[in-house]
Design a protein around this motif. Structure first.
Motif, PDB file in Angstrom:
ATOM      1  N   UNK A 205       0.841  -1.212   0.000  1.00 40.46           N
ATOM      2  CA  UNK A 205       0.000   0.000   0.000  1.00 40.46           C
ATOM      3  C   UNK A 205       0.876   1.262   0.000  1.00 40.46           C
ATOM      4  N   UNK A 206       1.904   1.260   0.839  1.00 34.94           N
ATOM      5  CA  UNK A 206       2.812   2.419   0.857  1.00 34.94           C
ATOM      6  C   UNK A 206       3.436   2.603  -0.528  1.00 34.94           C
ATOM      7  N   UNK A 210       3.140   5.779  -2.972  1.00 30.67           N
ATOM      8  CA  UNK A 210       4.342   6.487  -3.449  1.00 30.67           C
ATOM      9  C   UNK A 210       4.338   6.647  -4.958  1.00 30.67           C
ATOM     10  N   UNK A 211       3.784   5.651  -5.659  1.00 29.46           N
ATOM     11  CA  UNK A 211       3.699   5.781  -7.127  1.00 29.46           C
ATOM     12  C   UNK A 211       2.907   7.012  -7.511  1.00 29.46           C
ATOM     13  N   UNK A 212       2.009   7.441  -6.625  1.00 30.77           N
ATOM     14  CA  UNK A 212       1.193   8.630  -6.906  1.00 30.77           C
ATOM     15  C   UNK A 212       1.805   9.886  -6.283  1.00 30.77           C
ATOM     16  N   UNK A 213       3.045   9.777  -5.799  1.00 27.92           N
ATOM     17  CA  UNK A 213       3.793  10.945  -5.314  1.00 27.92           C
ATOM     18  C   UNK A 213       3.177  11.570  -4.076  1.00 27.92           C
ATOM     19  N   UNK A 214       2.525  10.765  -3.247  1.00 31.78           N
ATOM     20  CA  UNK A 214       1.916  11.300  -2.025  1.00 31.78           C
ATOM     21  C   UNK A 214       2.912  11.222  -0.871  1.00 31.78           C
ATOM     22  N   UNK A 215       2.523  11.859   0.228  1.00 32.04           N
ATOM     23  CA  UNK A 215       3.327  11.799   1.462  1.00 32.04           C
ATOM     24  C   UNK A 215       2.723  10.705   2.313  1.00 32.04           C
ATOM     25  N   UNK A 216       3.384   9.567   2.394  1.00 27.75           N
ATOM     26  CA  UNK A 216       2.738   8.439   3.067  1.00 27.75           C
ATOM     27  C   UNK A 216       3.532   7.985   4.278  1.00 27.75           C
ATOM     28  N   UNK A 217       2.805   7.671   5.356  1.00 33.23           N
ATOM     29  CA  UNK A 217       3.433   7.234   6.610  1.00 33.23           C
ATOM     30  C   UNK A 217       2.771   5.933   7.067  1.00 33.23           C
ATOM     31  N   UNK A 218       3.593   4.948   7.390  1.00 32.09           N
ATOM     32  CA  UNK A 218       3.062   3.709   7.975  1.00 32.09           C
ATOM     33  C   UNK A 218       2.878   3.956   9.463  1.00 32.09           C
ATOM     34  N   UNK A 219       1.642   3.855   9.938  1.00 33.12           N
ATOM     35  CA  UNK A 219       1.359   4.190  11.339  1.00 33.12           C
ATOM     36  C   UNK A 219       1.551   2.994  12.262  1.00 33.12           C
ATOM     37  N   UNK A 306      -8.772   0.454  -7.751  1.00 30.80           N
ATOM     38  CA  UNK A 306     -10.129   0.842  -8.168  1.00 30.80           C
ATOM     39  C   UNK A 306     -10.683   2.044  -7.411  1.00 30.80           C
ATOM     40  N   UNK A 307     -10.343   2.177  -6.145  1.00 27.92           N
ATOM     41  CA  UNK A 307     -10.992   3.221  -5.331  1.00 27.92           C
ATOM     42  C   UNK A 307     -10.019   4.240  -4.728  1.00 27.92           C
ATOM     43  N   UNK A 308      -8.931   3.751  -4.141  1.00 29.59           N
ATOM     44  CA  UNK A 308      -8.024   4.675  -3.446  1.00 29.59           C
ATOM     45  C   UNK A 308      -7.276   5.556  -4.450  1.00 29.59           C
ATOM     46  N   UNK A 309      -6.754   4.925  -5.506  1.00 34.88           N
ATOM     47  CA  UNK A 309      -6.015   5.677  -6.539  1.00 34.88           C
ATOM     48  C   UNK A 309      -6.849   6.822  -7.103  1.00 34.88           C
ATOM     49  N   UNK A 310      -8.069   6.540  -7.582  1.00 38.32           N
ATOM     50  CA  UNK A 310      -8.898   7.639  -8.111  1.00 38.32           C
ATOM     51  C   UNK A 310      -9.154   8.747  -7.085  1.00 38.32           C
ATOM     52  N   UNK A 311      -9.366   8.370  -5.814  1.00 40.26           N
ATOM     53  CA  UNK A 311      -9.591   9.398  -4.780  1.00 40.26           C
ATOM     54  C   UNK A 311      -8.364  10.299  -4.655  1.00 40.26           C
ATOM     55  N   UNK A 312      -7.195   9.673  -4.628  1.00 36.77           N
ATOM     56  CA  UNK A 312      -5.950  10.448  -4.505  1.00 36.77           C
ATOM     57  C   UNK A 312      -5.789  11.364  -5.710  1.00 36.77           C
ATOM     58  N   UNK A 313      -6.042  10.816  -6.905  1.00 35.03           N
ATOM     59  CA  UNK A 313      -5.874  11.640  -8.111  1.00 35.03           C
ATOM     60  C   UNK A 313      -6.849  12.808  -8.131  1.00 35.03           C
ATOM     61  N   UNK A 314      -8.083  12.584  -7.651  1.00 33.39           N
ATOM     62  CA  UNK A 314      -9.017  13.725  -7.598  1.00 33.39           C
ATOM     63  C   UNK A 314      -8.480  14.782  -6.630  1.00 33.39           C
ATOM     64  N   UNK A 315      -7.992  14.359  -5.468  1.00 35.46           N
ATOM     65  CA  UNK A 315      -7.430  15.316  -4.500  1.00 35.46           C
ATOM     66  C   UNK A 315      -6.296  16.118  -5.125  1.00 35.46           C
ATOM     67  N   UNK A 316      -5.533  15.461  -6.012  1.00 35.48           N
ATOM     68  CA  UNK A 316      -4.362  16.101  -6.616  1.00 35.48           C
ATOM     69  C   UNK A 316      -4.689  16.870  -7.890  1.00 35.48           C
ATOM     70  N   UNK A 396      -7.307  -3.525 -17.322  1.00 36.47           N
ATOM     71  CA  UNK A 396      -6.836  -2.342 -16.608  1.00 36.47           C
ATOM     72  C   UNK A 396      -5.338  -2.515 -16.396  1.00 36.47           C
ATOM     73  N   UNK A 397      -4.557  -1.562 -16.894  1.00 41.13           N
ATOM     74  CA  UNK A 397      -3.102  -1.693 -16.788  1.00 41.13           C
ATOM     75  C   UNK A 397      -2.619  -1.400 -15.372  1.00 41.13           C
ATOM     76  N   UNK A 398      -1.632  -2.158 -14.931  1.00 45.43           N
ATOM     77  CA  UNK A 398      -0.889  -1.733 -13.747  1.00 45.43           C
ATOM     78  C   UNK A 398      -0.064  -0.525 -14.165  1.00 45.43           C
ATOM     79  N   UNK A 399       0.446   0.189 -13.181  1.00 40.57           N
ATOM     80  CA  UNK A 399       1.226   1.384 -13.458  1.00 40.57           C
ATOM     81  C   UNK A 399       2.437   1.101 -14.329  1.00 40.57           C
ATOM     82  N   UNK A 400       3.058  -0.045 -14.116  1.00 38.10           N
ATOM     83  CA  UNK A 400       4.245  -0.389 -14.890  1.00 38.10           C
ATOM     84  C   UNK A 400       4.005  -1.734 -15.556  1.00 38.10           C
ATOM     85  N   UNK A 401       4.561  -1.896 -16.762  1.00 39.13           N
ATOM     86  CA  UNK A 401       4.350  -3.164 -17.475  1.00 39.13           C
ATOM     87  C   UNK A 401       5.378  -4.222 -17.076  1.00 39.13           C
ATOM     88  N   UNK A 402       6.251  -3.889 -16.146  1.00 38.08           N
ATOM     89  CA  UNK A 402       7.307  -4.821 -15.754  1.00 38.08           C
ATOM     90  C   UNK A 402       6.752  -6.134 -15.228  1.00 38.08           C
TER      91      UNK A 402
END
Ligand code: AMP
Ligand code: MG
Length: 409
Positions: A205-206, A210-219, A306-316, A396-402
């Motif tokens: 998850x972290x 990070x792929x979306x360039x957010x500030x993420x902290x494992x609590x 499906x859900x978290x990524x789109x929410x983050x992108x809307x915020x950004x 649906x593509x993953x972020x990287x094709x690796x």
């Protein structure tokens, strides 16, 4: 049960674009512009040569082959000093400014230079404008080069540099907190005892955040204990986004949903009709949005996409925060197991201009290893019970094709 689209819409309706901030373009990758940015100059800033060769007057080459007098040698970064007269040429390097009078550049390969470099033989006739990038043909001074809402990829960062914008206004990235729940979880550095497993979700998850360039902290990681879960969630409620995994199924020790309600989190949905990822919880308290994702690692990965990524992108500030599927052709047949919509780990490959896709071997939502052999998710709609080979399907593509090395399949 609500569909994936309904759930994604509920999420997007309940998230706001974050405030703007100034950023150095060196740190701006992955952010969205919160301002229109205008060019401070014409691009290119002067008529320039696109080739190494000779700047000429096109009309002089009408009767080619023709010999011209070489009057100057112009390197990139230096201004020409001589205006071309009929019968003259200037040697010119790629990126150098065209001398006055010239209106075309003959490639060096299409010429022959005399031994003393004073004359050049042009083999073929050349058209006016050939191999010349004209001043302002890309963009003119004062025009909007990049509009508000543009995602900053490497090429946009390059343009910002070219037009002299070292600092730009972007929409902020959310501050994200990640929590793992489950009494069976141990740290990655421990060897699991009987009945235990390592906490892998917080790491994936972290990484997704990070792929979306957010500030993420494992609590942290907590057992299935109401007090522990309550305390750690309280710590996460000052974030913009809180992401939990585990503890949201129907079991006796699945306490996350109850704790969220007791803490005054408004819950918008608790289940979505999909596989893997059915027990996905979405809620909100104040300015914090909360996702409690199912603990099975593939379900966690898929529901983030499906859900978290789109929410983050809307915020950004992304104009289209949802992932758009692409079409591919099934390489094999597929029999569907459940009624729900499925998102299966799959491999997409090119074959003479077509995208072909096949689901990789997969042992269910706990089998994260299968996803290392996948580069996409194959979408199997709720309305079908099988796919035939050759059928056109959505992936649906993953972020990287690796695709991981050292795995079979
Ligand atoms: P749950 O959603 O809590 O019912 O968990 C479903 C499955 O996912 C169980 O097999 C858990 O052991 C596993 N799981 C839960 N949390 C994690 C985690 N952080 N990392 C890896 N697996 C997990
Ligand atoms: Mg659990």
């Amino acid at each position: 049960m609500i569909t994936v689209e309904e759930a994604a819409n509920i999420v997007l309706e309940n998230v706001r674009t974050l405030p703007t901030k100034e950023t150095d373009i060196r740190d701006a990758l992955g952010f969205c512009l919160a301002q229109d940015v205008r060019s401070d100059l014409d691009m290119p800033p002067f008529n320039k040569s696109a080739m190494d060769g000779y700047a000429v007057i096109a009309e002089d080459t009408a009767g080619a082959p023709v010999e011209l007098e070489v009057v100057e040698n112009i390197a990139a970064g230096y201004m020409p000093t001589k205006r071309l007269k009929r019968g003259q040429a200037s040697k010119i390097m790629t990126g150098a400014a065209l001398p006055e009078g010239a209106d075309a550049v003959v490639k060096v390969e299409e010429t022959h230079t005399s031994e003393d470099s004073k004359r050049v033989l042009v083999h073929k006739r050349i058209e006016k404008g050939k191999n010349v990038s004209r001043r302002g043909e890309d963009i003119k001074a004062g025009q909007v080069a990049l509009a508000k809402g543009t995602e900053l990829r490497p090429q946009e960062i390059g343009i910002l540099a070219a037009i002299g914008q070292r600092i730009v206004l972007v929409f902020s990235a959310p501050r994200i907190g990640v929590i793992s729940t489950g009494s069976e979880l141990v740290e990655v550095t421990s060897k699991p005892m009987a009945g235990q497993i390592r906490d892998s979700n917080s790491y994936s998850i972290v990484a997704q955040a990070k792929q979306l360039h957010t500030e993420v902290e494992f609590l942290g990681m907590v057992p299935d204990d109401k007090v522990d879960i309550t305390n750690i969630i309280k710590r996460g409620l000052n974030k913009d986004v809180l992401i939990l995994s585990g503890g949201v199924s129907m079991g006796e020790y699945d306490l996350v949903g109850d704790v969220l309600s007791e803490l005054g989190v408004e819950i918008y949905f608790k289940k979505v009709a999909l596989r893997p990822g059915k027990p996905t919880v979405f809620g909100k308290k104040g300015n914090t949005i909360i996702f409690a994702l199912p603990g099975n690692p593939v379900a966690t990965l898929v529901t983030f996409i499906l859900f978290v990524g789109p929410a983050i992108r809307k915020m950004m500030g992304f104009a289209s925060p949802i992932n758009i599927p692409i079409k591919a052709t099934m390489e094999t047949e597929l029999i569907k197991k459940k009624k729900r919509r499925e998102y299966l780990p799959a491999q997409l490959r090119q074959n003479v201009g077509n995208w072909l896709v096949f689901p990789v071997e997969w042992h269910g939502s706990g089998d994260l290893f299968s996803t290392t052999k996948a580069n996409c998710l194959l979408i199997v709609p709720e309305t079908v019970d099988r796919f035939d080979a050759g059928q056109l399907v959505d992936v649906l593509l993953f972020n990287s094709l690796g695709i991981g090395h050292g795995c079979k399949g």
